[in-house]
Design an enzyme around this catalytic site. Structure first.
Site, mmCIF file in Angstrom:
data_model
loop_
_atom_site.group_PDB
_atom_site.id
_atom_site.type_symbol
_atom_site.label_atom_id
_atom_site.label_comp_id
_atom_site.label_asym_id
_atom_site.label_seq_id
_atom_site.Cartn_x
_atom_site.Cartn_y
_atom_site.Cartn_z
ATOM 1 N N ASP A 283 0.880 -1.169 0.000
ATOM 2 C CA ASP A 283 0.000 0.000 0.000
ATOM 3 C C ASP A 283 0.917 1.218 0.000
ATOM 4 O O ASP A 283 1.563 1.518 0.995
ATOM 5 C CB ASP A 283 -0.885 -0.020 1.258
ATOM 6 C CG ASP A 283 -1.711 1.261 1.435
ATOM 7 O OD1 ASP A 283 -1.650 2.149 0.549
ATOM 8 O OD2 ASP A 283 -2.409 1.383 2.459
ATOM 9 N N LYS B 206 2.776 11.272 -3.477
ATOM 10 C CA LYS B 206 1.739 10.572 -4.245
ATOM 11 C C LYS B 206 0.797 11.552 -4.950
ATOM 12 O O LYS B 206 0.272 11.253 -6.013
ATOM 13 C CB LYS B 206 0.950 9.666 -3.300
ATOM 14 C CG LYS B 206 -0.079 8.773 -3.966
ATOM 15 C CD LYS B 206 -0.662 7.819 -2.938
ATOM 16 C CE LYS B 206 -1.790 6.980 -3.474
ATOM 17 N NZ LYS B 206 -2.282 6.043 -2.436
ATOM 18 N N GLU C 38 -7.232 0.509 -4.649
ATOM 19 C CA GLU C 38 -7.277 0.418 -3.187
ATOM 20 C C GLU C 38 -8.610 -0.152 -2.687
ATOM 21 O O GLU C 38 -8.611 -1.047 -1.832
ATOM 22 C CB GLU C 38 -6.985 1.786 -2.558
ATOM 23 C CG GLU C 38 -5.509 2.166 -2.704
ATOM 24 C CD GLU C 38 -5.221 3.643 -2.470
ATOM 25 O OE1 GLU C 38 -6.125 4.368 -1.987
ATOM 26 O OE2 GLU C 38 -4.100 4.078 -2.777
ATOM 27 N N ASP D 82 -12.894 5.670 2.787
ATOM 28 C CA ASP D 82 -11.452 5.683 3.087
ATOM 29 C C ASP D 82 -11.020 7.080 3.523
ATOM 30 O O ASP D 82 -10.883 7.990 2.700
ATOM 31 C CB ASP D 82 -10.673 5.225 1.842
ATOM 32 C CG ASP D 82 -9.163 5.184 2.073
ATOM 33 O OD1 ASP D 82 -8.683 5.707 3.102
ATOM 34 O OD2 ASP D 82 -8.460 4.629 1.209
HETATM 35 P P1 ADP Z 1 -3.042 7.324 3.909
HETATM 36 O O1 ADP Z 1 -3.904 6.244 3.335
HETATM 37 O O2 ADP Z 1 -3.436 8.683 3.466
HETATM 38 O O3 ADP Z 1 -1.587 7.046 3.704
HETATM 39 P P2 ADP Z 1 -3.576 6.300 6.613
HETATM 40 O O4 ADP Z 1 -4.697 5.412 6.270
HETATM 41 O O5 ADP Z 1 -2.317 5.678 7.072
HETATM 42 O O6 ADP Z 1 -3.280 7.354 5.484
HETATM 43 O O7 ADP Z 1 -4.118 7.301 7.756
HETATM 44 C C1 ADP Z 1 -3.283 8.160 8.423
HETATM 45 C C2 ADP Z 1 -4.104 9.044 9.323
HETATM 46 O O8 ADP Z 1 -4.778 8.251 10.295
HETATM 47 C C3 ADP Z 1 -3.262 10.056 10.087
HETATM 48 O O9 ADP Z 1 -3.868 11.325 10.009
HETATM 49 C C4 ADP Z 1 -3.307 9.513 11.495
HETATM 50 O O10 ADP Z 1 -3.175 10.544 12.463
HETATM 51 C C5 ADP Z 1 -4.700 8.895 11.540
HETATM 52 N N1 ADP Z 1 -4.851 7.931 12.642
HETATM 53 C C6 ADP Z 1 -4.102 6.842 12.896
HETATM 54 N N2 ADP Z 1 -4.511 6.228 14.018
HETATM 55 C C7 ADP Z 1 -5.560 6.953 14.504
HETATM 56 C C8 ADP Z 1 -6.406 6.845 15.657
HETATM 57 N N3 ADP Z 1 -6.238 5.879 16.534
HETATM 58 N N4 ADP Z 1 -7.355 7.783 15.815
HETATM 59 C C9 ADP Z 1 -7.512 8.778 14.938
HETATM 60 N N5 ADP Z 1 -6.746 8.939 13.850
HETATM 61 C C10 ADP Z 1 -5.784 8.036 13.631
HETATM 62 MG MG MG Z 2 -4.642 4.788 2.279
#
Ligand code: ADP
Ligand code: MG
Length: 640
Positions: free
Chosen positions: A23, A87, A187, A211
Site C-alpha cells: 500500500d 503521491k 485500493e 477511506d
Molecule cells: P493514507 O492512506 O493517506 O496514507 P492512513 O490510512 O495511514 O493514510 O491514515 C493516516 C491518518 O490516520 C493520520 O492522520 C493519522 O493521524 C490517523 N490515525 C491513525 N490512528 C488513529 C487513531 N487511533 N485515531 C484517529 N486517527 C488516527
Molecule cells: Mg490509504
C-alpha cells in the site's frame, strides 16, 4: 540467477515464491504478505514497531534520502528538503496543482507548461516517480530484512480514480526501486479482498468503501460478481483527512491560550511539537473521553510565551481537550464526507439501501464519530474488524498470492504476459496495454505532430518491458499519411489498441480533424517461447535504473528541444516588442540549453537550463504565447 516460470495462458508464476502486497499511501506506506504457515495475510513489521512507514523522504546535507519515521522529524524544521505527499504529484503537471500550490512546503517546479512536475531540492531535480521509488526501496529493504529473503515482486495499490499516467508512474516507481510490479490494484478492491469479498465466485455484492486517511478522503462504490470487481463510481476530497483534525486541535489549544497562530508559525520547533501532540491527543480520544499532556517541556515552553500580567488557567498549558470538544471541531468535515458518499451513490445510480456492505478504510476511521455518522447514513453497522491502516496492504497481499498461483480456488482470466506500446519522440516506449492486463483490452491515447505542416506519422508497435524501444521487440510499423497541413501540435491523432480474445492486436491510428485513418493487425506472442518472455522480464528489472535514467534524459532533451523551437519562434514573431538586451539574453540561454542537450550525461544539467531559459522568457511568453497552439498541445505527446 533465479529463474521465473511464467504460465503464458494464465500469467501466473509457476514456481512458488514470495510476492508482496504494497500500500503506497499518501501519508503511510506498508508491506503485507500471506503468511507461509497460517496462510493469512499479515502486515510486515519489525518486532515492537509499527507496520506503517510514513511516506516522507528527507534529503540530508549530502543529498542522501532518508525515508519514514526519521524523515517525519524534519517536516517543520527543514520543509524545503523534506518531501511529503509525493503521491499527490504522481502523473501530474503543474497546471493540475496550481490551485493547491500553497500546500507544498517544498519547491514544486512551475515551468508554466503541461510538462510533468518535478521537485527541486538543492541543485537536484526529482520526479514524483523517483520520490516514490525511494519509499518503495525502503519498504523493499525492510521486507527483505524481516523475511530474510530477496523481495523482487510486488502488487501495488493505487486510488481507484488514478488515470493511466498515474498508474504507469506507479509502475515505473516500482521498477526503479527494483521491483517487478505484477499488478496495479485499486485500493477499494484490495480492501474488499481483505474482507474476503469476491473470493467466492458465486457472490454478488454492492459495497461502499469509505477511506479517510491522513490527507485525503475517498469513497468508492463497487460491485462484485463472478469474482470480478467493478468500480461504479468514486468521489471524495483530495485535501481532507486526519491532518486537518490535527490542525483543528492545535488551533483549539491556541484559542484557549489566547495565543495568536503567528507565534507558532514563526517557531518551527514549537509548531512541530504542537502538531505531534495534537495527533497524539486525537489518537487517545479514539479510545478515551479526555486528553491532556504530562510533558513538562512543552508546558514550560508555552508558559514562557504567555503574557505574565494576564491571569490564565494553568491547566490550559497541559493542552487539554475533551472528546466532546474534538467531535464538535471535526463534525463539519465529516458532514462533507457524507455529502461525497451521497454524490458517489448518485453517480453510481444506486440507492443507499442497495449497499450490502460498508467498509472502513484508513487510519482516520478509527475515530468513533466517523463510524457512527457513516453507519447512520447508510443505515447499517460498518465493517471495521480489519485494521483500517493495514486493510489495503492485506488485500494487496491476497491479490499477490492469487497471481503467484498459490490460491488454487481463484481462477485468473487470460492476461497478457508482456506490455504492448508504441514509440514516442526520442525512441521511448509508451505502454498502452501494460503486462498482466486482462484480455480482451481496449485502450486509446491522443498524440500530436512535432513539425509544422507534418503530413505523416510513423506508428511503431512494440512488445516488452524496457523504457527504450530499441530494447523491446518490434511487432509492426506503419505510416499514417495524408494529414492536412496544420501548425505543429494542432493535429489530433488517436492511436487505439484492441487486444481481442484470440490475442490478436489491432492497432488503429486516426487523425480526428480530417478523419483519415490506418489500421494494422499483429499477433503479439507468436514465436516467443516461455524462456524468451522470462528473459525479457528479467532484463527489465536488471536494467531498470539505467533505463529510467535514459528515459529521463531523453524526456528532458525532447522537452528542451521543444522549448528552443518555441522560444525561437516567439523571438522571431515579437522582435518589435523586445529590447536588444532581452533578445541577447534569451539567445544566450538558448545556446546554453542547446549545448546541454548535446553534451549532458544527466538530466539535471538539462533541467536546470530549461529552468533558466523559462525564467528569462516567462514574463514575455505569458503575454504573447499563442493560446490556441498551447491549448491544442495540452497533455499530448508527439510522435516521430
Ligand atoms: P493514507 O492512506 O493517506 O496514507 P492512513 O490510512 O495511514 O493514510 O491514515 C493516516 C491518518 O490516520 C493520520 O492522520 C493519522 O493521524 C490517523 N490515525 C491513525 N490512528 C488513529 C487513531 N487511533 N485515531 C484517529 N486517527 C488516527
Ligand atoms: Mg490509504
Amino acid at each position: 540467477m533465479a529463474k521465473i516460470g511464467i504460465n503464458l495462458s494464465t500469467g501466473s508464476l509457476q514456481q512458488e515464491e514470495m510476492i508482496v502486497g504494497i500500500d503506497l499511501g499518501t501519508t503511510n506506506s506498508l508491506v503485507a504478505i500471506i503468511h507461509p504457515e497460517s496462510k493469512k495475510p499479515v502486515a510486515l513489521k519489525e518486532h515492537g514497531t509499527s507496520s506503517l512507514v510514513p511516506s516522507i523522504v528527507h534529503f540530508d546535507a549530502f543529498g542522501n534520502p532518508i525515508v519514514g519515521e526519521e524523515a517525519k522529524h524534519y517536516l517543520e524544521t527543514e520543509p524545503e528538503n523534506t518531501i511529503f505527499s509525493a503521491k499527490r504529484l504522481m502523473g501530474k503537471n503543474y497546471n493540475d496543482l496550481k490551485a493547491n500550490a500553497d500546500f507544498f512546503t517544498y519547491k514544486v517546479i512551475d515551468d508554466g507548461t503541461d510538462n510533468l512536475v518535478k521537485v527541486q531540492v538543492g541543485d537536484s531535480f526529482y520526479s514524483p516517480i523517483e520520490l516514490s521509488a525511494f519509499i518503495l526501496k525502503e519498504l523493499k529493504q525492510r521486507a527483505e530484512h524481516i523475511l530474510k529473503t530477496p523481495v523482487t515482486k510486488a502488487v501495488i495499490t493505487v486510488p481507484a480514480y488514478f488515470n493511466d499516467t498515474q498508474r504507469q508512474a506507479t509502475r515505473d516507481a516500482g521498477k526503479l526501486a527494483g521491483l517487478d510490479v505484477l499488478r496495479i490494484v485499486n485500493e477499494p478492491t484490495a480492501a474488499s479482498l481483505a474482507y474476503g469479498f469476491g473470493l467466492d465466485q458465486s457472490e454478488e455484492k454492492t459495497i461502499a468503501l469509505y477511506d479517510l486517511g491522513g490527507g485525503t478522503f475517498d469513497v468508492s462504490i463497487l460491485t462484485i460478481s463472478n469474482g470480478i470487481f467493478d468500480v461504479l463510481s468514486t468521489n471524495g476530497d483530495t485535501y481532507l483527512g486526519g491532518d486537518d483534525f490535527d490542525q483543528l486541535i492545535v488551533k483549539h489549544w491556541l484559542n484557549q491560550l489566547q495565543l495568536p497562530y503567528s507565534v507558532v508559525e514563526k517557531d518551527k520547533h514549537l509548531s512541530q511539537v504542537l502538531r505531534l501532540k495534537a495527533e497524539e491527543a486525537k489518537k487517545i480520544l479514539s479510545s478515551q473521553p479526555y486528553y491532556k499532556t504530562a510533558d513538562t517541556s512543552i508546558v514550560n515552553q508555552l508558559s514562557a510565551l504567555m503574557d505574565k500580567s494576564a491571569s490564565f488557567d494553568n491547566d490550559l498549558l497541559h493542552l487539554p481537550i475533551s472528546l466532546e470538544q474534538f467531535e464538535a471541531l471535526i463534525t463539519p468535515h465529516l458532514q462533507k464526507t457524507i455529502a461525497c458518499c451521497e454524490a458517489a451513490l448518485s453517480d453510481a445510480g444506486i440507492a443507499k439501501q442497495e449497499i450490502d456492505t460498508v467498509v472502513m478504510v484508513g487510519g482516520s476511521t478509527r475515530v468513533p464519530l466517523v463510524k457512527k455518522l457513516v453507519g447512520a447514513y447508510f443505515g447499517k453497522p460498518v465493517n471495521d474488524t480489519v485494521n483500517p491502516d493495514e486493510v489495503v496492504a492485506l488485500g494487496a497481499a491476497i491479490q499477490a498470492d492469487i497471481l503467484a498461483g498459490n490460491n488454487k480456488d481463484f481462477l485468473l482470466l487470460d492476461i497478457t504476459p508482456l506490455s504492448l506500446g508504441i514509440e514516442t519522440m526520442g525512441g521511448l516506449m509508451e505502454v498502452l496495454i501494460p503486462r498482466n492486463s486482462k484480455i480482451p483490452a481496449r485502450v486509446g491515447k491522443s498524440y500530436t505532430t512535432y513539425k509544422p505542416g507534418q503530413s505523416g506519422m510513423r506508428i511503431s508497435v512494440y512488445q516488452g518491458e524496457r523504457d527504450l524501444v530499441k530494447d523491446n521487440r518490434l511487432l509492426a510499423t506503419f505510416n499514417l499519411t495524408g494529414i492536412p497541413a496544420m501548425p505543429a501540435g494542432l493535429p489530433k491523432v488517436e492511436v487505439s489498441f484492441l487486444l481481442n480474445a484470440d490475442g490478436i492486436l489491432v492497432v488503429t491510428a486516426k487523425e480526428l480533424r480530417s478523419g483519415i485513418q490506418q489500421s494494422i493487425e499483429v499477433k503479439p506472442q507468436s514465436n516467443l517461447t516461455d524462456e524468451a518472455v522470462e528473459q525479457m522480464l528479467q532484463d527489465s528489472i536488471i536494467h531498470a535504473q539505467a533505463d529510467i535514467e535514459a528515459r529521463a534524459i531523453t524526456e528532458a532533451k525532447t522537452e528542451g528541444e521543444q522549448l528552443i523551437t518555441a522560444t525561437e519562434r516567439v523571438i522571431e514573431a515579437n522582435q518589435s516588442i523586445m529590447t536588444e538586451a532581452e533578445i541577447a539574453l534569451t539567445k544566450e540561454a538558448i545556446e546554453l540549453l542547446a549545448s546541454a542537450i548535446k553534451n549532458a550525461t544527466n538530466k539535471n544539467d538539462i533541467r536546470s537550463r530549461i529552468e533558466h531559459l523559462n525564467d528569462i522568457t516567462r514574463p514575455l511568453a505569458e503575454k504573447i504565447m499563442d493560446e490556441a497552439v498551447r491549448k491544442a498541445m495540452t497533455g499530448k505527446k508527439i510522435l516521430p
